[in-house]
Design a protein around this motif. Structure first.
Motif, PDB file in Angstrom:
ATOM      1  N   ALA A   1      93.567  59.516  86.468  1.00  0.00           N
ATOM      2  CA  ALA A   1      94.426  59.305  85.307  1.00  0.00           C
ATOM      3  C   ALA A   1      93.649  59.539  84.021  1.00  0.00           C
ATOM      4  N   ARG A   2      94.170  60.379  83.166  1.00  0.00           N
ATOM      5  CA  ARG A   2      93.646  60.573  81.812  1.00  0.00           C
ATOM      6  C   ARG A   2      92.178  60.998  81.788  1.00  0.00           C
ATOM      7  N   VAL A   3      91.747  61.716  82.794  1.00  0.00           N
ATOM      8  CA  VAL A   3      90.330  62.094  82.924  1.00  0.00           C
ATOM      9  C   VAL A   3      89.853  62.889  81.707  1.00  0.00           C
ATOM     10  N   ASP A   4      90.632  63.849  81.249  1.00  0.00           N
ATOM     11  CA  ASP A   4      90.205  64.660  80.107  1.00  0.00           C
ATOM     12  C   ASP A   4      90.017  63.801  78.860  1.00  0.00           C
ATOM     13  N   ASP A   5      90.952  62.879  78.619  1.00  0.00           N
ATOM     14  CA  ASP A   5      90.834  61.984  77.465  1.00  0.00           C
ATOM     15  C   ASP A   5      89.606  61.084  77.598  1.00  0.00           C
ATOM     16  N   VAL A   6      89.391  60.550  78.793  1.00  0.00           N
ATOM     17  CA  VAL A   6      88.243  59.673  79.042  1.00  0.00           C
ATOM     18  C   VAL A   6      86.945  60.433  78.785  1.00  0.00           C
ATOM     19  N   LEU A   7      86.821  61.633  79.331  1.00  0.00           N
ATOM     20  CA  LEU A   7      85.580  62.400  79.180  1.00  0.00           C
ATOM     21  C   LEU A   7      85.342  62.816  77.734  1.00  0.00           C
ATOM     22  N   LEU A   8      86.395  63.152  77.008  1.00  0.00           N
ATOM     23  CA  LEU A   8      86.231  63.498  75.602  1.00  0.00           C
ATOM     24  C   LEU A   8      85.759  62.281  74.806  1.00  0.00           C
ATOM     25  N   CYS A   9      86.340  61.128  75.063  1.00  0.00           N
ATOM     26  CA  CYS A   9      85.914  59.909  74.360  1.00  0.00           C
ATOM     27  C   CYS A   9      84.483  59.530  74.719  1.00  0.00           C
ATOM     28  N   VAL A  10      84.109  59.678  75.970  1.00  0.00           N
ATOM     29  CA  VAL A  10      82.719  59.420  76.378  1.00  0.00           C
ATOM     30  C   VAL A  10      81.780  60.340  75.592  1.00  0.00           C
ATOM     31  N   SER A  11      82.118  61.607  75.524  1.00  0.00           N
ATOM     32  CA  SER A  11      81.284  62.567  74.791  1.00  0.00           C
ATOM     33  C   SER A  11      81.136  62.165  73.329  1.00  0.00           C
ATOM     34  N   GLU A  12      82.235  61.770  72.715  1.00  0.00           N
ATOM     35  CA  GLU A  12      82.198  61.407  71.300  1.00  0.00           C
ATOM     36  C   GLU A  12      81.393  60.137  71.058  1.00  0.00           C
ATOM     37  N   LEU A  13      81.582  59.117  71.897  1.00  0.00           N
ATOM     38  CA  LEU A  13      80.842  57.868  71.719  1.00  0.00           C
ATOM     39  C   LEU A  13      79.342  58.071  71.926  1.00  0.00           C
ATOM     40  N   VAL A  14      78.978  58.840  72.947  1.00  0.00           N
ATOM     41  CA  VAL A  14      77.567  59.092  73.220  1.00  0.00           C
ATOM     42  C   VAL A  14      76.954  59.945  72.113  1.00  0.00           C
ATOM     43  N   THR A  15      77.660  60.967  71.670  1.00  0.00           N
ATOM     44  CA  THR A  15      77.155  61.808  70.591  1.00  0.00           C
ATOM     45  C   THR A  15      76.929  60.986  69.325  1.00  0.00           C
ATOM     46  N   ASN A  16      77.883  60.118  68.994  1.00  0.00           N
ATOM     47  CA  ASN A  16      77.707  59.258  67.816  1.00  0.00           C
ATOM     48  C   ASN A  16      76.500  58.348  67.966  1.00  0.00           C
ATOM     49  N   ALA A  17      76.317  57.797  69.157  1.00  0.00           N
ATOM     50  CA  ALA A  17      75.152  56.938  69.384  1.00  0.00           C
ATOM     51  C   ALA A  17      73.864  57.727  69.194  1.00  0.00           C
ATOM     52  N   LEU A  18      73.820  58.935  69.739  1.00  0.00           N
ATOM     53  CA  LEU A  18      72.611  59.747  69.622  1.00  0.00           C
ATOM     54  C   LEU A  18      72.328  60.152  68.170  1.00  0.00           C
ATOM     55  N   LEU A  19      73.375  60.464  67.423  1.00  0.00           N
ATOM     56  CA  LEU A  19      73.193  60.918  66.042  1.00  0.00           C
ATOM     57  C   LEU A  19      72.943  59.771  65.070  1.00  0.00           C
ATOM     58  N   HIS A  20      73.596  58.628  65.306  1.00  0.00           N
ATOM     59  CA  HIS A  20      73.596  57.574  64.299  1.00  0.00           C
ATOM     60  C   HIS A  20      73.063  56.227  64.764  1.00  0.00           C
ATOM     61  N   GLY A  21      72.923  56.007  66.073  1.00  0.00           N
ATOM     62  CA  GLY A  21      72.606  54.672  66.528  1.00  0.00           C
ATOM     63  C   GLY A  21      71.349  54.495  67.350  1.00  0.00           C
ATOM     64  N   VAL A  22      70.784  55.573  67.826  1.00  0.00           N
ATOM     65  CA  VAL A  22      69.609  55.449  68.693  1.00  0.00           C
ATOM     66  C   VAL A  22      68.379  55.929  67.931  1.00  0.00           C
ATOM     67  N   PRO A  23      67.457  55.020  67.631  1.00  0.00           N
ATOM     68  CA  PRO A  23      66.234  55.429  66.932  1.00  0.00           C
ATOM     69  C   PRO A  23      65.385  56.352  67.814  1.00  0.00           C
ATOM     70  N   PRO A  24      64.547  57.180  67.195  1.00  0.00           N
ATOM     71  CA  PRO A  24      63.655  58.051  67.980  1.00  0.00           C
ATOM     72  C   PRO A  24      62.825  57.237  68.969  1.00  0.00           C
ATOM     73  N   GLY A  25      62.669  57.789  70.165  1.00  0.00           N
ATOM     74  CA  GLY A  25      61.882  57.133  71.203  1.00  0.00           C
ATOM     75  C   GLY A  25      62.653  56.083  71.992  1.00  0.00           C
ATOM     76  N   ARG A  26      63.908  55.881  71.663  1.00  0.00           N
ATOM     77  CA  ARG A  26      64.719  54.885  72.351  1.00  0.00           C
ATOM     78  C   ARG A  26      65.830  55.577  73.116  1.00  0.00           C
ATOM     79  N   GLY A  27      66.731  54.769  73.671  1.00  0.00           N
ATOM     80  CA  GLY A  27      67.842  55.313  74.437  1.00  0.00           C
ATOM     81  C   GLY A  27      69.087  54.489  74.239  1.00  0.00           C
ATOM     82  N   PHE A  28      70.075  54.751  75.078  1.00  0.00           N
ATOM     83  CA  PHE A  28      71.350  54.034  75.024  1.00  0.00           C
ATOM     84  C   PHE A  28      71.783  53.715  76.450  1.00  0.00           C
TER      85      PHE A  28
END
Length: 147
Positions: free
Chosen positions: A40-67
């Protein structure tokens, strides 16, 4: 009277701050959904996962760290919850307007807000949790019991 208890399905993964983390997390989520017979809603789920992870990588995860990504499917309630935990101090906000046509960024959380049934931000020390939820009822193809 015998009752069957439906336990929630849970998966968790940690990734470092690397560009390749986004496709790896998408594969991880897709595999979990397949294991849980949730189509159910796999495409929507995967797009939201991509967006949340990308935002974390760009704005929330300091260098040398992870999520950390947590995926939780509650069979009884039919709720699929996605959480991205980071250790940065960047604030999360929905842009006031859609990004300009030629801009590459600025649409991520608007897409999450439009596609997910709920989304939000929670505190953690250090950092924050950005999450979204999808209603995935039994009729929607998630191998969930019918009510």
């Amino acid at each position: 009277m015998n009752e069957t208890t439906q336990l929630p399905h849970f998966r968790e993964v940690f990734h470092r701050r690397e560009r390749r983390s986004v496709p790896l997390v998408r594969q991880f989520v897709r595999a979990a959904l397949v294991d849980w017979a949730c189509d159910a809603r796999v495409d929507d789920v995967l797009l939201c996962v991509s967006e949340l992870v990308t935002n974390a990588l760009l704005h929330g995860v300091p260098p040398g760290r992870g999520f950390r990504l947590r995926l939780h499917l509650e069979p009884v309630d039919g709720i699929l919850r996605i959480e991205v935990h980071d250790s940065g101090d960047g604030a999360v906000r929905l842009a006031d307007s859609w990004a300009g046509r030629d801009e590459e960024g600025g649409r991520g959380l608007r897409l999450v807000a439009a596609l997910a049934d709920k989304w939000g931000v929670g505190e953690r020390e250090p950092g924050k949790v950005v999450w979204c939820e999808f209603e995935v009822s039994a009729g929607a193809g998630c191998g969930l019991p019918t009510r």
